[in-house]
Design a protein around this motif. Structure first.
Motif, short mmCIF file in Angstrom:
data_model
loop_
_atom_site.label_atom_id
_atom_site.label_comp_id
_atom_site.label_asym_id
_atom_site.label_seq_id
_atom_site.Cartn_x
_atom_site.Cartn_y
_atom_site.Cartn_z
N ARG A 1 14.90 23.06 -22.40
CA ARG A 1 13.48 22.89 -22.72
C ARG A 1 12.79 21.98 -21.71
NH1 ARG A 1 12.97 19.28 -27.04
NH2 ARG A 1 12.39 17.76 -25.47
N ARG A 2 13.43 20.87 -21.36
CA ARG A 2 12.81 19.90 -20.45
C ARG A 2 12.61 20.49 -19.06
NH1 ARG A 2 9.03 17.10 -19.61
NH2 ARG A 2 9.23 15.04 -18.70
N VAL A 3 13.60 21.21 -18.55
CA VAL A 3 13.47 21.83 -17.23
C VAL A 3 12.37 22.89 -17.27
CG1 VAL A 3 14.62 23.24 -15.47
CG2 VAL A 3 15.83 21.30 -16.53
N TRP A 4 12.30 23.67 -18.35
CA TRP A 4 11.23 24.66 -18.48
C TRP A 4 9.87 23.97 -18.41
CZ3 TRP A 4 7.09 25.52 -21.60
CH2 TRP A 4 6.49 26.78 -21.51
N GLU A 5 9.74 22.83 -19.09
CA GLU A 5 8.48 22.09 -19.07
C GLU A 5 8.12 21.65 -17.64
OE1 GLU A 5 8.81 20.20 -23.57
OE2 GLU A 5 9.31 18.94 -21.85
N CYS B 1 8.14 19.47 -8.16
CA CYS B 1 9.59 19.40 -8.39
C CYS B 1 9.94 20.39 -9.48
CB CYS B 1 10.00 17.98 -8.77
SG CYS B 1 9.75 16.77 -7.48
N HIS B 2 10.20 21.63 -9.10
CA HIS B 2 10.42 22.72 -10.05
C HIS B 2 11.82 23.29 -9.98
CE1 HIS B 2 5.82 23.34 -9.68
NE2 HIS B 2 6.10 22.51 -10.65
N ARG B 3 12.71 22.69 -9.22
CA ARG B 3 14.05 23.23 -9.04
C ARG B 3 15.07 22.25 -9.63
NH1 ARG B 3 16.00 24.98 -3.11
NH2 ARG B 3 14.03 26.07 -3.35
N LEU B 4 15.85 22.70 -10.63
CA LEU B 4 16.95 21.89 -11.17
C LEU B 4 18.10 21.97 -10.19
CD1 LEU B 4 18.27 20.26 -13.53
CD2 LEU B 4 19.08 22.48 -14.39
N VAL B 5 18.45 20.85 -9.55
CA VAL B 5 19.49 20.88 -8.53
C VAL B 5 20.76 20.13 -8.93
CG1 VAL B 5 17.91 21.25 -6.60
CG2 VAL B 5 18.46 18.91 -7.31
N ALA C 1 23.61 14.70 -24.34
CA ALA C 1 22.41 14.33 -23.59
C ALA C 1 22.71 14.56 -22.12
CB ALA C 1 22.06 12.87 -23.85
N PHE C 2 21.66 14.60 -21.33
CA PHE C 2 21.80 14.98 -19.92
C PHE C 2 21.01 14.05 -19.02
CE2 PHE C 2 21.99 18.58 -22.73
CZ PHE C 2 23.09 19.29 -22.29
N VAL C 3 21.56 13.82 -17.84
CA VAL C 3 20.81 13.25 -16.73
C VAL C 3 20.63 14.42 -15.77
CG1 VAL C 3 20.79 11.55 -14.86
CG2 VAL C 3 21.94 11.03 -17.01
N TYR C 4 19.46 14.53 -15.17
CA TYR C 4 19.21 15.69 -14.32
C TYR C 4 18.34 15.28 -13.14
CZ TYR C 4 14.68 15.70 -16.64
OH TYR C 4 13.45 15.33 -17.12
#
Length: 100
Positions: free
Chosen positions: A30-34, A49-53, A7-10
């Motif tokens: 999948r979640r970041v794509w969403e 908020c479209h950038r995974l940092v 699992a991930f925290v992001y």
């Protein structure tokens, strides 16, 4: 033998030092794509908020969820330090985690 799923925290951001969102999931690509494609209405869509940092891997969803809830209570400066410790340039990390 039981194998637990990762699992991930992001953290998603609108840009460098912009609006940030903290979440947890068992399927990070999948979640970041969403988030990036505004599939689900809510905070990330409204605030672009479209950038995974930043992200962190956990052995269980329960551990990831607990970490997410703790981080949401952090001061903003602490969250920014966490991001910059992993990603000082605030690059979008999606390509690093996306499935081919």
């Amino acid at each position: 033998m039981v194998i637990e799923a990762h699992a991930f925290v992001y953290i998603m951001a609108s840009g460098r030092n912009g609006t940030i969102y903290i979440g947890s999931t068992t399927n990070l690509p999948r979640r970041v794509w969403e988030h990036c494609n505004d599939v689900v209405a809510g905070f990330t869509r409204e605030n672009h908020c479209h950038r995974l940092v930043w992200y962190e891997v956990h052995d269980s969803w329960e551990a990831a969820r607990q970490r997410e809830l703790r981080m949401k209570n952090w001061k903003r400066l602490w969250k920014l330090r966490e991001i910059e410790g992993l990603n000082p340039d605030w690059d979008d990390l999606y390509d690093r985690i996306a499935l081919p």
